[in-house]
Design a protein around this motif. Structure first.
Motif, PDB file in Angstrom:
ATOM      1  N   ILE A 199      -2.348  -3.872  -6.310  1.00 33.67           N
ATOM      2  CA  ILE A 199      -1.599  -2.624  -6.188  1.00 33.67           C
ATOM      3  C   ILE A 199      -1.857  -1.852  -7.484  1.00 33.67           C
ATOM      4  O   ILE A 199      -1.766  -2.425  -8.576  1.00 33.67           O
ATOM      5  CB  ILE A 199      -0.088  -2.909  -6.021  1.00 33.67           C
ATOM      6  N   GLN A 200      -2.189  -0.591  -7.389  1.00 34.95           N
ATOM      7  CA  GLN A 200      -2.575   0.195  -8.564  1.00 34.95           C
ATOM      8  C   GLN A 200      -1.350   0.839  -9.231  1.00 34.95           C
ATOM      9  O   GLN A 200      -0.348   1.107  -8.561  1.00 34.95           O
ATOM     10  CB  GLN A 200      -3.588   1.267  -8.174  1.00 34.95           C
ATOM     11  N   PRO A 201      -1.446   1.116 -10.524  1.00 34.45           N
ATOM     12  CA  PRO A 201      -0.292   1.674 -11.256  1.00 34.45           C
ATOM     13  C   PRO A 201       0.267   2.957 -10.629  1.00 34.45           C
ATOM     14  O   PRO A 201       1.472   3.212 -10.735  1.00 34.45           O
ATOM     15  CB  PRO A 201      -0.864   1.945 -12.654  1.00 34.45           C
ATOM     16  N   ASP A 202      -0.588   3.750  -9.982  1.00 33.14           N
ATOM     17  CA  ASP A 202      -0.087   5.006  -9.401  1.00 33.14           C
ATOM     18  C   ASP A 202       0.468   4.815  -7.991  1.00 33.14           C
ATOM     19  O   ASP A 202       0.806   5.799  -7.324  1.00 33.14           O
ATOM     20  CB  ASP A 202      -1.196   6.070  -9.413  1.00 33.14           C
ATOM     21  N   GLU A 203       0.541   3.564  -7.535  1.00 33.26           N
ATOM     22  CA  GLU A 203       1.035   3.332  -6.163  1.00 33.26           C
ATOM     23  C   GLU A 203       2.489   2.858  -6.121  1.00 33.26           C
ATOM     24  O   GLU A 203       2.985   2.466  -5.066  1.00 33.26           O
ATOM     25  CB  GLU A 203       0.119   2.328  -5.451  1.00 33.26           C
ATOM     26  N   PHE A 204       3.166   2.872  -7.285  1.00 33.95           N
ATOM     27  CA  PHE A 204       4.587   2.492  -7.316  1.00 33.95           C
ATOM     28  C   PHE A 204       5.458   3.721  -7.114  1.00 33.95           C
ATOM     29  O   PHE A 204       5.088   4.789  -7.564  1.00 33.95           O
ATOM     30  CB  PHE A 204       4.928   1.824  -8.651  1.00 33.95           C
ATOM     31  N   LEU A 213      10.162  -6.277   0.191  1.00 30.91           N
ATOM     32  CA  LEU A 213      10.513  -5.837  -1.157  1.00 30.91           C
ATOM     33  C   LEU A 213       9.874  -4.493  -1.493  1.00 30.91           C
ATOM     34  O   LEU A 213       8.809  -4.144  -0.979  1.00 30.91           O
ATOM     35  CB  LEU A 213      10.074  -6.887  -2.176  1.00 30.91           C
ATOM     36  N   VAL A 214      10.548  -3.751  -2.380  1.00 29.48           N
ATOM     37  CA  VAL A 214       9.972  -2.524  -2.932  1.00 29.48           C
ATOM     38  C   VAL A 214       9.808  -2.731  -4.439  1.00 29.48           C
ATOM     39  O   VAL A 214      10.787  -2.792  -5.187  1.00 29.48           O
ATOM     40  CB  VAL A 214      10.873  -1.296  -2.665  1.00 29.48           C
ATOM     41  N   TYR A 215       8.561  -2.872  -4.894  1.00 33.31           N
ATOM     42  CA  TYR A 215       8.295  -3.043  -6.320  1.00 33.31           C
ATOM     43  C   TYR A 215       8.479  -1.694  -7.001  1.00 33.31           C
ATOM     44  O   TYR A 215       7.907  -0.690  -6.575  1.00 33.31           O
ATOM     45  CB  TYR A 215       6.855  -3.496  -6.563  1.00 33.31           C
ATOM     46  N   ASP A 216       9.240  -1.680  -8.104  1.00 35.77           N
ATOM     47  CA  ASP A 216       9.510  -0.381  -8.744  1.00 35.77           C
ATOM     48  C   ASP A 216       8.380   0.052  -9.675  1.00 35.77           C
ATOM     49  O   ASP A 216       8.057   1.229  -9.767  1.00 35.77           O
ATOM     50  CB  ASP A 216      10.852  -0.399  -9.499  1.00 35.77           C
ATOM     51  N   THR A 217       7.783  -0.924 -10.368  1.00 41.23           N
ATOM     52  CA  THR A 217       6.779  -0.544 -11.349  1.00 41.23           C
ATOM     53  C   THR A 217       5.948  -1.758 -11.732  1.00 41.23           C
ATOM     54  O   THR A 217       6.344  -2.896 -11.502  1.00 41.23           O
ATOM     55  CB  THR A 217       7.460   0.047 -12.607  1.00 41.23           C
ATOM     56  N   GLY A 218       4.800  -1.518 -12.326  1.00 43.46           N
ATOM     57  CA  GLY A 218       3.943  -2.614 -12.768  1.00 43.46           C
ATOM     58  C   GLY A 218       2.561  -2.094 -13.140  1.00 43.46           C
ATOM     59  O   GLY A 218       2.220  -0.941 -12.835  1.00 43.46           O
TER      60      GLY A 218
END
Lengths: 155, 788
Positions: free
Chosen positions: B406-411, B419-424
């Motif tokens: 999952i890419q940084p701009d896809e959060f 689940l919904v990942y908020d950031t990473g």
């Protein structure tokens, strides 16, 4: 019941005990020195390590009567008042403890290790602590602490 | 933000250390109450048996014996409750058999408590316990999970004749099957996630005390969450209302999950103290701990990954059998389901996931959450099957992961498993870990090892976990029978010292330092003036405790909310004293200031005024300066990272040496880096222990063969290397500190990194998998099998 007498942390103590009383039970229950811990029942974990006549011993593996006449040092006797022994200070400085349960035995073993080997390598420290189990720290910071503590003891 | 040395981000040495290094810690077993008695528990030596009779007459007549209790003495009370309901695929609830305090007519695992002997000394109680005669008729033992379901030798519980607790699934199987049908490549892996014993170094201990003058009960216990024990034992087992039951967990010597649960011994000493009118202490010995502390893991899994020709993941399909043991422990049902299947997206954009979990009753110790709880199992599944796929498709293991990140701009990122990942930023941690471990240089190190007759391998693992447990409404909809918020009170005392009462419990995590850093930072006060109080239901308003890496993310957030209320009230008091409008007062570095002027008043003066309200806006404000806040998180937090392990295998002996382990983690913002690194180190060793050394082994009769430290291989200093760790930071977006939690990561991320490294080392021989723990015998056998 047999009577045992010994010197614990510089104080002469004497008591009648059940013959099967372990040294660790004598220390914890008769003398209320609860810094020495019991973490297993097979002499493996080292939470109960004290010094008997200057050498590390697992106090769960000795009868109190076997220590009759001996000089015993527990974690409470390693340093005076609010002072810290160099090994105690090193454990704090290096975050060498988390829950603290194995810590007294670990420090008593480490002091003994550093007395026998004043300038231990990492491998020697790891081998020397083989008789003490810690579940929290992953040993990484304990190893650093023992190296610093040994240096402190060298002066 | 305050920039004092004790504030957020500083490596403050731990304030709790002094008492521990001086031998002045106060653990439950260190406590001696006046007229205290000692309980020893008679436990079943059989895995499965009918209890025909118990003859305690000889025991009762022995010196010093005060009382012998059997299940008849507990008939008035309920069983130990399970805190989480999981439904079957068809909507029916799981089978939830009674978990009696003492066995009622039948014993269901070795160690099941049968009777309690109470005496004046522990030795007397032990002697008398040996004299309790229990007549058993042995029944066939249910040990192996596959057999328990397909060809059961017996039923552990009459309510579950086929030993199935539940059959649960997440995802749409047909859609996932269709993705597999169209895949260019499918990788399949069958494996066991080995059963572990948590082994906190302090054995569990409990003291019951009863005050006849007012009917108050006190339970001193080794717990990670005293308020939860008060709730479970008070409301569901013994019918003691909260105001008549105090639960106090002072210094606790490690938990790792095993001290979350409400155990029978807590109810036993609470009841017994009232029955005999004296305090009753029970202290576990180590073998008893192996036989009564909840175990962890124990999954048997088949995982399949579907990929396109470029190595992009198309779907993941898995079946897991999860061992519940003989009874449902407090959180057991949620571990293989909501803490496992929901993590199977990992760091990747796998579009379709299906997971079936069958939970199985066996005649073994109950299984529940152990450091990581479901998330290590999910990470191991995913990171092993991905590694196998990479090898089969001849794609570099790091590269195949990158192609699917999952890419940084896809959060925020919605996974297919709820689940919904908020950031990473998964590339950031992977790159850091690969650089720190010189991943690119492995070929030369392999060649050098080979010249010495050794096989060297490198393995990586990219984990994610859901922490900061948990949004109450979400977990409630999934079957949790409690809310999972946290509470905190900030009590500013008249002279300006500060008591922080927190529902989080510290048993090695260093809250007394970390939480004080947060308060020192936010209130601009010296850390020496701040005391962190935890573990006592009599002093702390409420709390849900410490587990699931939740303390800073949920407990810390509650503290910040309470601090905010203190500052808001302080501004009103300061405005009154400075004859300004509260809207014009700002709070900086411990001073209330009127914006744009040189007027200011310090925090201590405001505190004193709050308690000596001679010049105080009494018409609009109450005296005092104390605020309580409850914080219920908006989402889980999602710590993530990449671990790289390098091993060397001796092909002659099968001995594996861990040469290096690098951990690159994203825990969001960090309060005390020293403590966070320590948490990672400890987790790494538990994870490496799982991968190489540890396993709770039952024989076919249900005897636990590894019930002492002579038999269960605990990691020791000379089994382990030193570690390197680093932190990449993407701040959590939904809690006030931007923190994610760090307690479990090491144990979650490391096992697959170790096994991937071993398989890499042995891959030239054709070895595709080695089961955990990868003991010399298993590794040697894998080498021999591959040679054939």
């Amino acid at each position: 019941m047999p009577t045992v007498s010994m010197t614990v942390n510089g104080q002469t103590v004497s008591a009648e005990v059940d013959g099967r009383t372990l040294l660790v039970e004598f220390i914890r229950e008769h003398l209320a020195l609860t810094g020495t811990h019991v973490g297993c029942d097979t002499s493996q974990c080292g939470a109960c390590v004290v010094h008997v006549n200057g050498e590390a011993a697992k106090s769960c593996t000795m009868l109190a009567v076997q220590a009759n006449g001996a000089s015993v040092t527990t974690i409470e006797g390693l340093s005076e008042g609010d002072d810290l022994h160099p090994m105690q200070a090193a454990f704090k400085d290096n975050h060498g403890l988390q829950c603290g349960f194995c810590t007294p035995g670990m420090i008593m073993s480490a002091v003994d290790l550093a007395k026998r080997n004043p300038n231990p390598t990492e491998a020697e420290i790891r081998k020397g602590l083989e008789g003490n189990i810690c579940r929290c720290t992953g040993y990484h910071n304990i190893v650093k602490a023992v190296a610093q503590g040994a240096a402190g003891m060298r002066g | 933000m305050n920039d004092s040395v004790a504030g957020i981000g500083a490596r403050v040495l731990r304030r709790e250390d002094f008492r521990f290094i001086k031998g002045r810690g106060k653990y439950v077993d260190d406590m001696v109450l006046p007229r205290q008695t000692y309980a020893v528990i008679v436990r079943s030596p059989h895995a499965h048996a009918t209890v025909n009779s118990i003859d305690s007459s000889a025991a009762a007549a022995m010196p010093g014996v005060v009382r012998v209790l059997t299940s008849k003495d507990f008939e008035a009370f309920g069983g130990l409750p399970c805190g989480w309901l999981v439904n079957n695929q068809n909507g029916d609830p799981m089978v939830e058999p009674k978990h009696p305090i003492l066995a009622e007519g039948k014993v269901r695992h070795v160690g099941d408590p049968v009777a309690v002997v109470i005496a004046n000394t522990k030795a007397q109680a032990r002697d008398a316990a040996d004299a309790v005669v229990v007549d058993y008729s042995e029944l066939p033992a249910v040990v192996n999970m596959r057999q328990a379901l397909s060809n059961p030798p017996a039923a552990v519980h009459d309510e579950a004749p086929g030993n199935l607790c539940y059959d649960w699934a997440l995802g749409d199987k047909e859609t996932v099957d269709a993705a597999f049908a169209g895949a260019a490549h499918v990788t399949r892996l069958e494996f066991t996630n080995n059963r572990l014993s948590p082994n906190a170094m302090e054995p569990r201990c409990a003291i019951g005390d009863y005050d006849r003058s007012n009917g108050d009960h006190t339970l001193y216990t080794t717990s990670q969450n005293p308020h939860v024990i008060r709730l479970l034992m008070g409301a569901f087992v013994l019918s003691i209302p909260e105001h008549k039951l105090r639960v106090y967990a002072p210094d606790v010597g490690g938990g790792f999950g095993s001290k979350i649960y409400h155990y029978a011994e807590e109810a036993i000493v609470t009841v017994a103290a009232k029955v005999i009118g004296r305090p009753v202490k029970w202290t576990s010995d180590r073998t008893e701990a192996f036989l009564s502390d909840a175990h962890g893991r124990d999954h048997v899994t088949t995982a399949e990954l579907a990929l396109d020709a470029d190595g992009k993941f198309l779907g993941l399909r898995c079946d897991t059998l999860a061992n519940m043991g003989a009874y449902l422990s407090t959180f057991a049902p949620c571990v293989p389901t909501y803490l496992h299947a929901t993590l199977l997206a990992g760091q990747y954009k796998t579009p379709l996931i299906y997971c079936n979990v069958k939970a199985v009753f066996t005649n073994t110790v109950p299984v529940d959450a152990y450091r990581g709880a479901g998330r290590p199992e999910a990470t191991y599944l995913l990171e092993r099957v991905i590694d196998k796929a990479a090898r089969e498709m001849k794609i570099d293991p790091a590269e195949i992961r990158r192609r699917n990140f999952i890419q940084p701009d896809e959060f925020p990122y919605q996974t297919p498993v709820a689940l919904v990942y908020d950031t990473g930023n998964y590339e950031a941690t992977l790159s850091a870990a690969l650089a720190a471990s010189d991943y690119a240089g492995i070929a030369a190190r392999k060649a050098e090892a080979k010249s010495r007759g050794k096989l060297r391998g490198i393995g990586l693992s990219c984990y994610i976990e859901a922490c900061g447990i948990a949004p109450s409404a979400v977990v409630g909809s999934l079957g949790a029978r409690a809310g999972l918020y946290e509470a905190a009170t900030i009590r500013v005392n008249p002279t300006g010292s500060i008591s922080v009462l927190t529902g989080s419990h510290s048993h090695g995590q260093g809250h007394e330092t970390t939480f004080a850093q947060v308060v020192a930072d936010q209130l601009g006060q010296p850390i020496e003036n701040i005391d962190i109080v935890h573990g006592d239901t009599a002093r702390i308003p409420f709390g849900m405790g410490t587990y699931g890496s939740r303390s800073i993310a949920v407990g810390g957030a509650a503290i910040v909310k309470a601090v905010d209320k203190i500052i808001a009230k302080g501004k009103k008091i300061a405005a009154h004293l400075m004859e300004a409008s509260a809207d014009d007062v700002v709070f900086e570095n411990g001073q209330f200031k009127v914006a744009g002027t040189d007027k200011q008043i310090d925090f201590g003066s405001v505190a004193l005024t709050a308690y000596v309200p001679h010049n105080f806006p009494l018409e609009e404000l109450e005296p005092g300066l104390e605020e309580t806040a409850f914080y219920d998180p908006a989402n889980f937090t999602f710590p993530a990272g990449s671990y790289v392990c390098e091993v060397e295998v001796d092909p002659e002996t099968g001995v594996v040496e861990v040469c290096s382990m690098h951990a690159s983690d994203d825990f969001g913002n960090i309060i005390n880096p020293m403590i966070v690194e320590g948490q990672v180190h400890g987790g790494l060793v538990q994870g490496i222990g799982q991968a190489l050394l540890e396993q709770a082994v039952y024989d076919d009769n249900g005897q636990l063969l590894t019930a002492s430290y002579n038999d269960y291989t605990m990691p020791r200093a000379d089994d382990m290397p030193s570690f390197t760790v680093d932190h990449q930071i993407t701040a959590c977006t939904h809690n006030p500190l931007g923190v994610k939690g760090c307690g479990e990561a090491g144990a979650i991320g490391s096992p697959p990194a170790v096994i991937n490294a071993i398989v890499d080392a042995l891959s030239e021989l054709g070895v595709e998998h080695v089961e955990m723990p990868a003991t010399p015998r298993k590794v040697w056998r894998a080498i021999q099998a591959a040679k054939k």
